[in-house]
Structure formats: structure tokens, C-alpha cells
Write a protein that holds these residues in place. Structure first.
Motif, PDB file in Angstrom:
ATOM      1  N   GLY A  67       0.822  -1.206   0.000  1.00 39.73           N
ATOM      2  CA  GLY A  67       0.000   0.000   0.000  1.00 39.73           C
ATOM      3  C   GLY A  67       0.857   1.258   0.000  1.00 39.73           C
ATOM      4  O   GLY A  67       0.561   2.234  -0.716  1.00 39.73           O
ATOM      5  N   ALA A  68       1.940   1.254   0.790  1.00 39.88           N
ATOM      6  CA  ALA A  68       2.855   2.396   0.824  1.00 39.88           C
ATOM      7  C   ALA A  68       3.522   2.601  -0.532  1.00 39.88           C
ATOM      8  O   ALA A  68       3.698   3.747  -0.985  1.00 39.88           O
ATOM      9  CB  ALA A  68       3.907   2.191   1.915  1.00 39.88           C
ATOM     10  N   VAL A  69       3.885   1.504  -1.192  1.00 43.37           N
ATOM     11  CA  VAL A  69       4.512   1.584  -2.515  1.00 43.37           C
ATOM     12  C   VAL A  69       3.539   2.181  -3.537  1.00 43.37           C
ATOM     13  O   VAL A  69       3.918   3.025  -4.369  1.00 43.37           O
ATOM     14  CB  VAL A  69       4.996   0.195  -2.979  1.00 43.37           C
ATOM     15  N   ILE A  70       2.272   1.765  -3.455  1.00 44.08           N
ATOM     16  CA  ILE A  70       1.246   2.333  -4.349  1.00 44.08           C
ATOM     17  C   ILE A  70       1.111   3.832  -4.110  1.00 44.08           C
ATOM     18  O   ILE A  70       1.044   4.629  -5.056  1.00 44.08           O
ATOM     19  CB  ILE A  70      -0.103   1.618  -4.131  1.00 44.08           C
ATOM     20  N   GLY A  71       1.071   4.228  -2.837  1.00 45.30           N
ATOM     21  CA  GLY A  71       0.991   5.645  -2.507  1.00 45.30           C
ATOM     22  C   GLY A  71       2.199   6.414  -3.010  1.00 45.30           C
ATOM     23  O   GLY A  71       2.074   7.535  -3.530  1.00 45.30           O
ATOM     24  N   ALA A  72       3.403   5.806  -2.872  1.00 47.90           N
ATOM     25  CA  ALA A  72       4.627   6.455  -3.349  1.00 47.90           C
ATOM     26  C   ALA A  72       4.618   6.597  -4.865  1.00 47.90           C
ATOM     27  O   ALA A  72       5.047   7.626  -5.413  1.00 47.90           O
ATOM     28  CB  ALA A  72       5.846   5.645  -2.894  1.00 47.90           C
ATOM     29  N   TRP A  73       4.118   5.566  -5.547  1.00 45.92           N
ATOM     30  CA  TRP A  73       4.015   5.606  -7.011  1.00 45.92           C
ATOM     31  C   TRP A  73       3.149   6.778  -7.461  1.00 45.92           C
ATOM     32  O   TRP A  73       3.543   7.566  -8.324  1.00 45.92           O
ATOM     33  CB  TRP A  73       3.446   4.283  -7.508  1.00 45.92           C
ATOM     34  N   GLN A  74       1.986   6.913  -6.860  1.00 55.77           N
ATOM     35  CA  GLN A  74       1.080   7.999  -7.249  1.00 55.77           C
ATOM     36  C   GLN A  74       1.618   9.349  -6.779  1.00 55.77           C
ATOM     37  O   GLN A  74       1.508  10.353  -7.490  1.00 55.77           O
ATOM     38  CB  GLN A  74      -0.318   7.729  -6.681  1.00 55.77           C
ATOM     39  N   GLY A  75       2.201   9.371  -5.580  1.00 55.08           N
ATOM     40  CA  GLY A  75       2.765  10.610  -5.062  1.00 55.08           C
ATOM     41  C   GLY A  75       3.899  11.137  -5.925  1.00 55.08           C
ATOM     42  O   GLY A  75       4.065  12.355  -6.080  1.00 55.08           O
ATOM     43  N   PHE A  76       4.696  10.233  -6.514  1.00 52.05           N
ATOM     44  CA  PHE A  76       5.794  10.650  -7.393  1.00 52.05           C
ATOM     45  C   PHE A  76       5.257  11.421  -8.595  1.00 52.05           C
ATOM     46  O   PHE A  76       5.753  12.504  -8.934  1.00 52.05           O
ATOM     47  CB  PHE A  76       6.575   9.414  -7.865  1.00 52.05           C
ATOM     48  N   TRP A  77       4.240  10.879  -9.261  1.00 54.17           N
ATOM     49  CA  TRP A  77       3.683  11.545 -10.437  1.00 54.17           C
ATOM     50  C   TRP A  77       3.049  12.892 -10.082  1.00 54.17           C
ATOM     51  O   TRP A  77       3.127  13.848 -10.863  1.00 54.17           O
ATOM     52  CB  TRP A  77       2.644  10.650 -11.103  1.00 54.17           C
ATOM     53  N   ILE A  78       2.436  12.944  -8.906  1.00 53.48           N
ATOM     54  CA  ILE A  78       1.742  14.172  -8.497  1.00 53.48           C
ATOM     55  C   ILE A  78       2.729  15.231  -8.017  1.00 53.48           C
ATOM     56  O   ILE A  78       2.671  16.396  -8.430  1.00 53.48           O
ATOM     57  CB  ILE A  78       0.715  13.856  -7.385  1.00 53.48           C
ATOM     58  N   ALA A  79       3.656  14.826  -7.127  1.00 55.95           N
ATOM     59  CA  ALA A  79       4.545  15.797  -6.496  1.00 55.95           C
ATOM     60  C   ALA A  79       5.691  16.233  -7.394  1.00 55.95           C
ATOM     61  O   ALA A  79       6.028  17.424  -7.443  1.00 55.95           O
ATOM     62  CB  ALA A  79       5.098  15.210  -5.195  1.00 55.95           C
ATOM     63  N   TYR A  80       6.293  15.291  -8.123  1.00 52.42           N
ATOM     64  CA  TYR A  80       7.526  15.596  -8.850  1.00 52.42           C
ATOM     65  C   TYR A  80       7.339  15.768 -10.352  1.00 52.42           C
ATOM     66  O   TYR A  80       8.054  16.544 -10.988  1.00 52.42           O
ATOM     67  CB  TYR A  80       8.563  14.504  -8.575  1.00 52.42           C
ATOM     68  N   VAL A  81       6.372  15.062 -10.940  1.00 47.29           N
ATOM     69  CA  VAL A  81       6.102  15.220 -12.369  1.00 47.29           C
ATOM     70  C   VAL A  81       5.026  16.284 -12.602  1.00 47.29           C
ATOM     71  O   VAL A  81       4.837  16.772 -13.715  1.00 47.29           O
ATOM     72  CB  VAL A  81       5.692  13.866 -12.998  1.00 47.29           C
ATOM     73  N   LYS A  82       4.328  16.627 -11.524  1.00 49.35           N
ATOM     74  CA  LYS A  82       3.318  17.697 -11.539  1.00 49.35           C
ATOM     75  C   LYS A  82       2.081  17.365 -12.373  1.00 49.35           C
ATOM     76  O   LYS A  82       1.440  18.248 -12.947  1.00 49.35           O
ATOM     77  CB  LYS A  82       3.922  19.027 -12.039  1.00 49.35           C
ATOM     78  N   ILE A  83       1.745  16.086 -12.457  1.00 43.63           N
ATOM     79  CA  ILE A  83       0.473  15.699 -13.076  1.00 43.63           C
ATOM     80  C   ILE A  83      -0.619  15.869 -12.022  1.00 43.63           C
ATOM     81  O   ILE A  83      -0.435  15.476 -10.869  1.00 43.63           O
ATOM     82  CB  ILE A  83       0.515  14.235 -13.565  1.00 43.63           C
ATOM     83  N   PRO A  84      -1.760  16.485 -12.355  1.00 43.59           N
ATOM     84  CA  PRO A  84      -2.819  16.699 -11.351  1.00 43.59           C
ATOM     85  C   PRO A  84      -3.241  15.404 -10.666  1.00 43.59           C
ATOM     86  O   PRO A  84      -3.333  14.340 -11.304  1.00 43.59           O
ATOM     87  CB  PRO A  84      -3.967  17.289 -12.185  1.00 43.59           C
ATOM     88  N   ALA A  85      -3.503  15.498  -9.368  1.00 40.85           N
ATOM     89  CA  ALA A  85      -3.869  14.318  -8.577  1.00 40.85           C
ATOM     90  C   ALA A  85      -5.124  13.649  -9.116  1.00 40.85           C
ATOM     91  O   ALA A  85      -5.245  12.417  -9.057  1.00 40.85           O
ATOM     92  CB  ALA A  85      -4.072  14.717  -7.112  1.00 40.85           C
ATOM     93  N   PHE A  86      -6.042  14.438  -9.638  1.00 41.46           N
ATOM     94  CA  PHE A  86      -7.277  13.880 -10.190  1.00 41.46           C
ATOM     95  C   PHE A  86      -6.960  12.873 -11.295  1.00 41.46           C
ATOM     96  O   PHE A  86      -7.520  11.770 -11.333  1.00 41.46           O
ATOM     97  CB  PHE A  86      -8.165  15.010 -10.726  1.00 41.46           C
ATOM     98  N   ILE A  87      -6.031  13.242 -12.196  1.00 39.34           N
ATOM     99  CA  ILE A  87      -5.688  12.383 -13.329  1.00 39.34           C
ATOM    100  C   ILE A  87      -4.916  11.156 -12.859  1.00 39.34           C
ATOM    101  O   ILE A  87      -5.207  10.017 -13.269  1.00 39.34           O
ATOM    102  CB  ILE A  87      -4.858  13.161 -14.372  1.00 39.34           C
ATOM    103  N   VAL A  88      -3.918  11.372 -12.003  1.00 39.08           N
ATOM    104  CA  VAL A  88      -3.077  10.272 -11.536  1.00 39.08           C
ATOM    105  C   VAL A  88      -3.910   9.234 -10.795  1.00 39.08           C
ATOM    106  O   VAL A  88      -3.791   8.026 -11.038  1.00 39.08           O
ATOM    107  CB  VAL A  88      -1.947  10.796 -10.624  1.00 39.08           C
ATOM    108  N   THR A  89      -4.756   9.698  -9.891  1.00 37.66           N
ATOM    109  CA  THR A  89      -5.534   8.746  -9.079  1.00 37.66           C
ATOM    110  C   THR A  89      -6.696   8.136  -9.853  1.00 37.66           C
ATOM    111  O   THR A  89      -7.127   7.032  -9.545  1.00 37.66           O
ATOM    112  CB  THR A  89      -6.040   9.419  -7.790  1.00 37.66           C
ATOM    113  N   LEU A  90      -7.201   8.857 -10.858  1.00 34.14           N
ATOM    114  CA  LEU A  90      -8.196   8.255 -11.756  1.00 34.14           C
ATOM    115  C   LEU A  90      -7.562   7.099 -12.522  1.00 34.14           C
ATOM    116  O   LEU A  90      -8.165   6.017 -12.665  1.00 34.14           O
ATOM    117  CB  LEU A  90      -8.751   9.298 -12.725  1.00 34.14           C
ATOM    118  N   ALA A  91      -6.336   7.320 -12.997  1.00 37.24           N
ATOM    119  CA  ALA A  91      -5.601   6.243 -13.661  1.00 37.24           C
ATOM    120  C   ALA A  91      -5.351   5.098 -12.682  1.00 37.24           C
ATOM    121  O   ALA A  91      -5.503   3.921 -13.033  1.00 37.24           O
ATOM    122  CB  ALA A  91      -4.276   6.776 -14.202  1.00 37.24           C
ATOM    123  N   GLY A  92      -4.987   5.443 -11.446  1.00 39.91           N
ATOM    124  CA  GLY A  92      -4.763   4.425 -10.419  1.00 39.91           C
ATOM    125  C   GLY A  92      -6.011   3.618 -10.125  1.00 39.91           C
ATOM    126  O   GLY A  92      -5.944   2.395  -9.929  1.00 39.91           O
TER     127      GLY A  92
END
Length: 387
Positions: A105-130
Motif C-alpha cells: 500500500g505504501a509503494v502504491i501511494g509512493a508511485w502515485q505521489g511521485f507523479w503528483i509531487a515531482y512530475v506535476k500531473i494533477p492528482a485527479f488524473i493520476v488517481t483516476l488512472a490508479g
């Protein structure tokens, strides 16, 4: 009277939701002919809503940081599937299986957090994909079927109760004593808090109002524990929930990282200029959400005693609704852990009460949607009035 007005004005959203929860419970208690507050039903309310409340705690931090996570339901389902494969199919010790599932679960959170925090993709898009990714992987992992049953130890996460060390006849004495102990701890906490406020010349509410507040909360605590004592006592999952509420309330109100999360949600640019490492905070918030989504999936699987492909359906919507109904702001930077818990209880009581009344699931969804809309409208109205 002026102090009472100021106190209510400063905490209007939380107080209004507490009052709303009390009114809703009273309404359904009358309509259901007293069934709502029966010991068995109160216990079922806790068990049925525990996994949503766990998600609401994590979602509150995400929303405060001015993000959203649509993937938590699918993550919970995926972790449930992982736990079943490990514990049931591979015969891994259930404690080790839970630990591995939480790490995933932590790894999944880190995966999504990386795209949101560092790649700057909106959380809505990243988590919708997730949401789509992990729902699909869950279906593949389970091959469209359920895996069951779990060992007894695992099931007790959701179905177990604290033992009665005093072996009461028809009454769980340990639960009553826990209620009394918590009441004493609460009284001491409030008295010390008031003394500290007076010591530093902070504004305090009148002593008479404090006594009234303490008396009311102590009465609620003991009425609650007395009700549980008439059935099987305190469920294990309630102990878990209480621990999470205590830990996250402390983190959000007493720690630097908690203040940084609120600063990030209030204004990311201002927070960054003030020295807050906004990318790291966002990354950590989503790791935390992944862990709590995993824990929610474990609790849900333990309650069902099975991992199913359809687990976690609409969990994200219920968690988000709980946060907004409990006072979280749609624009970030505002919200409390207890507010999210109260919002989740409002949703849970409404679900349970409407089911007792025989209202269909279709109308239940419509009514919950209307309540969510009104809660957000109230937040927007309050902000426009104070602007």
C-alpha cells in the motif's frame, strides 16, 4: 453569552455537524421504533463503517493538502486480493501477510505521489488512472472469483471483541470500566488545557460552559460504552480506529509536518517561499493515503472473510463525502480528523437509518448526494460571508 457566541462562530462547521449527527440519530431512532440505538445495531454501525472511517482519516490529509485521491477503493480491493493470495493460497502467517500488504500500500501511494509531487500531473488524473489500473489488476489477480476463508486470527480484526476480564453476567464489565477511565482522562485533559490557556492569557470559555461541555461529553462516552457493554463489548476495530484518530489528531495539531500540510493546502506558493518542502509533503501525504487504503482493504476483507473482485466499490466517494460533510474545505487548508470522523458517522447513520426504514439503495445514493452538495454549499457560503 458573548463567549458562547464567539466559540460557536469560530467552530461553526464542526458544531453544526455534531448537532446534525445528533438530530439525524434522534430522527432515525424515533422512525425505526428504537432499533437504531440498540446495542447490536450500534455495534454493526461501527463494523460497517470502520473501513470508510479509516479511509476518511487519510483522505482528510489529502484534501487539506488541496489534492484528491480517487484510487483508494481500488487500492483497498487490490490489497484485499494480495492479502488473500498471501494468507490463504500461499499460507503465509497472517501477521506477516498484513505487514507485506501495508508495505505494498505504501509503494502504491509512493508511485502515485511521485507523479503528483515531482512530475506535476494533477492528482485527479493520476488517481483516476490508479483507480482503473488497480481495479483491473485486482480482477486479474482474483481471476474474477472470490478467495476465502481467512484464518480466525485475521477475521478477528473486524469480528473480534476485547475480552471481558471480569466475566460479567450479561454485561461486559471491562467495557464499562474503559468508559469510566476515558471519562476521567478527558476531564483531566480539559482541566489542564484550561489551566494552560489561563497561564498564557489565552481567551477561555466561562467555567460554567466548560462544566456543561465536560458533563455532556462524559455522558455521551459512558452511554456509548454502556450500550456496547450490553452486547459483546468494544470491537477490536474500534480500538484500531481510536488509535488512528489519536495519532493523526496529534500529527495534524502538534507537529511540524501537520502544520506544513495545512500550509501547503492554504497556498502552495506561500508555503514554498516560507521554506516548506512542498513536493516532499505531497509525496508523504500520498504514501500515508496508500497505507491507510491498504489497512481499509484488510479490515474490509476481514469483515467479509473473503477477497472479492468488487470490493471497495464507491469507497473513495464515501471517504471524500465524509471529509467534506465533516468540515474540510474544497479549496484546501482546512479540516480536522474529528470532523472527518463525524462526517463519516453522519453518512453511516443515514445509510443504516434509511435501510431500517426500507428505503432502496437508489434513493439512498440520491439523498447522500444531496447532503454532500449542501455541505459544500455551506462551506462556500461561509467563506463568501467572511470574505
Amino acid at each position: 453569552m458573548e463567549s458562547l457566541k464567539n466559540m460557536f462562530k469560530d467552530n461553526i462547521k464542526q458544531y453544526s455537524m455534531v448537532i446534525a449527527l445528533a438530530v439525524i440519530m434522534l430522527f432515525f431512532q424515533v422512525i425505526s421504533g428504537g432499533t437504531l440505538l440498540k446495542p447490536l445495531n450500534i455495534t454493526n454501525l461501527i463494523l460497517q463503517n470502520s473501513y470508510i472511517l479509516i479511509l476518511a482519516i487519510g483522505m482528510l490529509l489529502v484534501i487539506v493538502a488541496f489534492h484528491i485521491d480517487l484510487s483508494v477503493g481500488s487500492t483497498a480491493a487490490f490489497i484485499g486480493a494480495v492479502s488473500a493470495i498471501l494468507i490463504i493460497n500461499m499460507h503465509v502467517n497472517f501477521i506477516l501477510g498484513i505487514a507485506i500488504a501495508l508495505v505494498i500500500g505504501a509503494v502504491i501511494g509512493a508511485w502515485q505521489g511521485f507523479w503528483i509531487a515531482y512530475v506535476k500531473i494533477p492528482a485527479f488524473i493520476v488517481t483516476l488512472a490508479g483507480m482503473l489500473i488497480f481495479r483491473g489488476i485486482t480482477m486479474v489477480a482474483l481471476d474474477g472469483t472470490s478467495i476465502a476463508p481467512y484464518p480466525q486470527g485475521f477475521q478477528k480484526i473486524s469480528s473480534g471483541f476485547i475480552p471481558d476480564f471480569f466475566h460479567g453476567n450479561g454485561m461486559h464489565i471491562t467495557t464499562i470500566l474503559i468508559g469510566i477511565i476515558f471519562s476521567l482522562v478527558y476531564v483531566i485533559f480539559e482541566v489542564r488545557k484550561r489551566n494552560d490557556q489561563k497561564k498564557y492569557n489565552f481567551t477561555t470559555i466561562p467555567q460554567s460552559l466548560l462544566i456543561l461541555k465536560i458533563a455532556g461529553i462524559v455522558a455521551v462516552i459512558n452511554a456509548f460504552t454502556f450500550t456496547l457493554a450490553q452486547y459483546k463489548g468494544i470491537p477490536n476495530v474500534l480500538v484500531l480506529l481510536f488509535a488512528l484518530i489519536a495519532i493523526y489528531t496529534f500529527v495534524t495539531t502538534k507537529t511540524v509536518i501537520g502544520r506544513h500540510i495545512y500550509a501547503l493546502g492554504g497556498s502552495e506558493k506561500a508555503a514554498r517561499l516560507s521554506g516548506v518542502k512542498t513536493k516532499r509533503i505531497t509525496f508523504l501525504v500520498f504514501i500515508n493515503m496508500g497505507i491507510l487504503a491498504a489497512l481499509s482493504g484488510i479490515v474490509f476483507a476481514a469483515r467479509l472473510n473473503a477477497a472479492t473482485p468488487n470490493a471497495g466499490q464507491n469507497f473513495e466517494l464515501d471517504a471524500i463525502a465524509a471529509c467534506f460533510i465533516g468540515g474540510a474545505s474544497a479549496s484546501g487548508g482546512k479540516g480536522t480528523i474529528m470532523g472527518a470522523i463525524i462526517g463519516g458517522l453522519v453518512m453511516g447513520v443515514m445509510n443504516n437509518g434509511m435501510s431500517l426504514m426500507g428505503i432502496g439503495i437508489d434513493w439512498q445514493q440520491a439523498i447522500k448526494g444531496l447532503v454532500l452538495l449542501l455541505a459544500v454549499a455551506f462551506d462556500v457560503y461561509s467563506k463568501s460571508k467572511n470574505a
